[in-house]
Design an enzyme around this catalytic site. Structure first.
Site, PDB file in Angstrom:
ATOM      1  CG  ASP A 248      54.084 -87.642 -10.833  1.00  0.00           C
ATOM      2  OD1 ASP A 248      53.459 -88.709 -10.703  1.00  0.00           O
ATOM      3  OD2 ASP A 248      54.990 -87.471 -11.669  1.00  0.00           O
ATOM      4  CE  LYS A 270      56.384 -92.478  -9.497  1.00  0.00           C
ATOM      5  NZ  LYS A 270      57.375 -92.389 -10.545  1.00  0.00           N
ATOM      6  CG  MET A 383      64.590 -86.226  -6.318  1.00  0.00           C
ATOM      7  SD  MET A 383      64.195 -87.765  -7.165  1.00  0.00           S
ATOM      8  CE  MET A 383      65.035 -87.522  -8.728  1.00  0.00           C
TER       9      MET A 383
HETATM   10  N1  SAH Z   1      60.583 -83.816 -13.815  1.00  0.00           N
HETATM   11  C1  SAH Z   1      60.916 -82.879 -12.783  1.00  0.00           C
HETATM   12  C2  SAH Z   1      61.833 -83.483 -11.739  1.00  0.00           C
HETATM   13  C3  SAH Z   1      61.223 -84.614 -10.960  1.00  0.00           C
HETATM   14  S1  SAH Z   1      62.275 -85.214  -9.704  1.00  0.00           S
HETATM   15  C4  SAH Z   1      61.525 -81.616 -13.399  1.00  0.00           C
HETATM   16  O1  SAH Z   1      61.820 -81.603 -14.593  1.00  0.00           O
HETATM   17  O2  SAH Z   1      61.672 -80.615 -12.673  1.00  0.00           O
HETATM   18  C5  SAH Z   1      61.717 -84.265  -8.314  1.00  0.00           C
HETATM   19  C6  SAH Z   1      62.763 -83.245  -7.908  1.00  0.00           C
HETATM   20  O3  SAH Z   1      62.696 -82.120  -8.758  1.00  0.00           O
HETATM   21  C7  SAH Z   1      62.581 -82.673  -6.532  1.00  0.00           C
HETATM   22  O4  SAH Z   1      63.106 -83.523  -5.534  1.00  0.00           O
HETATM   23  C8  SAH Z   1      63.342 -81.383  -6.624  1.00  0.00           C
HETATM   24  O5  SAH Z   1      64.737 -81.621  -6.525  1.00  0.00           O
HETATM   25  C9  SAH Z   1      63.054 -80.962  -8.045  1.00  0.00           C
HETATM   26  N2  SAH Z   1      61.938 -80.014  -8.123  1.00  0.00           N
HETATM   27  C10 SAH Z   1      60.743 -80.176  -8.705  1.00  0.00           C
HETATM   28  N3  SAH Z   1      59.986 -79.062  -8.611  1.00  0.00           N
HETATM   29  C11 SAH Z   1      60.743 -78.163  -7.959  1.00  0.00           C
HETATM   30  C12 SAH Z   1      60.529 -76.814  -7.546  1.00  0.00           C
HETATM   31  N4  SAH Z   1      59.395 -76.174  -7.800  1.00  0.00           N
HETATM   32  N5  SAH Z   1      61.533 -76.198  -6.887  1.00  0.00           N
HETATM   33  C13 SAH Z   1      62.694 -76.827  -6.642  1.00  0.00           C
HETATM   34  N6  SAH Z   1      62.932 -78.076  -6.984  1.00  0.00           N
HETATM   35  C14 SAH Z   1      61.975 -78.753  -7.645  1.00  0.00           C
END
Ligand code: SAH
Length: 477
Positions: A248, A270, A383
């Site tokens: 991703d 995405k 998000m």
């Molecule tokens: N599966 C992922 C989430 C995917 S949805 C998880 O478990 O973290 C994507 C969202 O995750 C982003 O819009 C943000 O809100 C958050 N996110 C992912 N990586 C991040 C990071 N390094 N720092 C802050 N937010 C993060």
């Protein structure tokens, strides 16, 4: 990268060195490992150099270098231990068309010699572009300790067996064979000498030739929040073994670097709001590669089970009876609360914490706002940047305290992590002022741990830009 590492074929080629002291000897000890023709120019050579010449290991010419002495040389080393003489000999060699290295003079060198771990034919070259020779030596010492001396003989015997191993189909079957040789059958047989290792290779090949091809498999791997050190050991191993990696947008470059160089890397990034690659296309890709027998790593950011549309992909695999498994990862919420030095739950404050998404397939996501508005609630909002105003409106409408702390952590766990500490009241304005372009997690109900408590974290090398801002806000409260 200013210096590109390559391995130069020196068999039968000329290498010229000017100098007869310690610096020359240090280089010669390395060069004598090669099959190059070495010529040394020195009016006053150290006894060891004379001995090398007498043993026929190099040609010694007892005078200073003159024009034309480095003609047809692939490499030239100026090891005169005298800046003026180095400059003179380097200029001569340069005119003769050789690649020039001036010992201990990065600026005037066209190439540099790396620190080397020698398990011939396995050679590890370590370079720091002159930035940190101490570091290069430390890495070398570490590798020397870790790589068994038997690696060289195993590789040499293995090399002679490469043709025979071509009886196995190219790709995974052949890789599995070599993996078994280097990490199990080879080391087990080496004590018995070369004949035993050759015997082990024959047995291993017969066994592998009669093996059924491994069926395709899909690992849904949580890639964590971005820091490669936060990957699980299992994730690292699977990345190293994968034939195909489908990843991703949020997967960071240092993590992608851990995949094998031959692996097929497919970016199905995405964008927030609307996928760049349709989910059906992603499902099809995964199915197609697994059906071809590939070991597929479906790499998702954070934990694959959190807002990752995992079920849709699993259903597609189940439809085609393809094996799969899930490897958990560190979700953004865990990384974000770690970044602000807080605990996600706490006795007496919150006995539960929720993971929410700011938007779903239909737009802004609906939640039990009344429950979330209660004092002491903690929620990690994924998000949540674009839906900040919507969330704020819903919570206040349901009676939330406008002064409820809200912390936004952008790029949690990455070198460019930023922390924005604000309140529910000020959230939308603070967010737009901060102009965050990276992934950000909004933590409702938690502020960064107060400045006094945070002092112990000061010695970390990355102090997020907005951290001080967060601390002063905290103090003001
Ligand atoms: N599966 C992922 C989430 C995917 S949805 C998880 O478990 O973290 C994507 C969202 O995750 C982003 O819009 C943000 O809100 C958050 N996110 C992912 N990586 C991040 C990071 N390094 N720092 C802050 N937010 C993060």
């Amino acid at each position: 990268m200013d210096h590109f590492p390559i391995f130069l074929h020196l068999a039968g080629r000329r290498v010229v060195l000017s100098g007869g002291g310690e610096a020359a000897l240090a280089k010669l000890r390395l060069l004598l490992k090669t099959t190059a023709h070495i010529t040394v120019f020195s009016a006053d050579p150290a006894p060891q150099i004379t001995a090398y010449a007498e043993a026929g290991k190099l040609t010694l010419i007892r005078r200073a270098m003159a024009p034309g002495d480095a003609l047809c040389a692939a490499l030239f080393y100026a090891a005169d231990e005298d800046d003026a003489e180095d400059a003179r000999t380097a200029a001569l060699a340069h005119a003769d068309g050789a690649l020039v290295n001036v010992v201990d003079n990065l600026e005037d060198s066209q190439f540099i010699t790396p620190a080397i771990v020698d398990r011939d034919p396995v050679t590890v070259a370590i370079g720091t572009e002159g930035a940190a020779p101490v570091l290069a030596r430390a890495i070398k010492a570490d590798l020397e300790a870790r790589l068994p001396a038997t690696l060289g003989p195993l590789a040499r015997i293995g090399k002679a067996f490469r043709k025979a191993a071509e009886a196995l189909p190219f790709g995974r079957a052949r890789r599995d064979f070599w993996r078994d040789y280097y990490f199990s059958a080879g080391p087990a047989a080496i004590k018995g000498g070369e004949a035993a290792v050759k015997g082990a290779l024959d047995t291993l090949l017969t066994e592998h030739l009669s093996r059924q091809a491994r069926p395709g498999h899909v690992h849904f791997v949580g890639g964590g929040p971005g820091d490669p050190d936060l990957l699980t050991l299992k994730a690292r191993r699977l990345l190293d073994e994968a034939d195909v990696v489908i990843y991703d947008r949020l997967i960071s470059q240092p993590i992608l670097e851990l995949a094998r160089r031959e692996a097929v890397m497919i970016d199905v990034g995405k964008e927030a709001y609307g996928p760049a690659t349709a989910q059906e296309t992603i499902n099809d890709l995964i199915v197609q590669h697994a059906k071809n027998g590939a070991q597929v790593v479906r790499l998702k950011s954070g934990d694959a089970t959190v807002f990752g549309r995992l079920d849709e992909e699993i259903e597609a695999l189940d439809t085609h009876a393809i094996d799969w498994s899930i490897v958990p990862g560190i979700t953004a919420a865990s990384a974000a609360v770690a970044g602000i030095g807080q605990s996600l739950t706490r006795r007496g404050r919150n006995a539960s914490a929720r993971l929410l998404t700011g938007h779903d397939m239909k737009g802004f996501a609906d939640h039990d706002w009344a429950a979330l508005a209660r004092p002491g609630e903690v929620a990690a909002i994924y998000m949540g940047k674009r839906s900040a105003r919507f969330i704020q409106g819903r919570l206040i409408m349901h009676g939330a305290d406008r002064q409820t702390p809200v912390t936004v952590v952008e790029n949690a766990s990455r070198p460019n992590e930023r922390i924005l500490a604000t309140t529910l009241d000020a959230l939308p304005a603070a967010l737009s002022a901060a102009e965050m372009s990276g992934p950000a997690l909004t933590i409702l109900g938690l502020a960064p741990r107060a400045a006094t408590d945070a002092a112990h974290r000061r010695n970390t090398d990355v102090i997020p830009t907005l951290y001080r801002h967060a601390e002063s806000l905290q103090e003001a409260r």
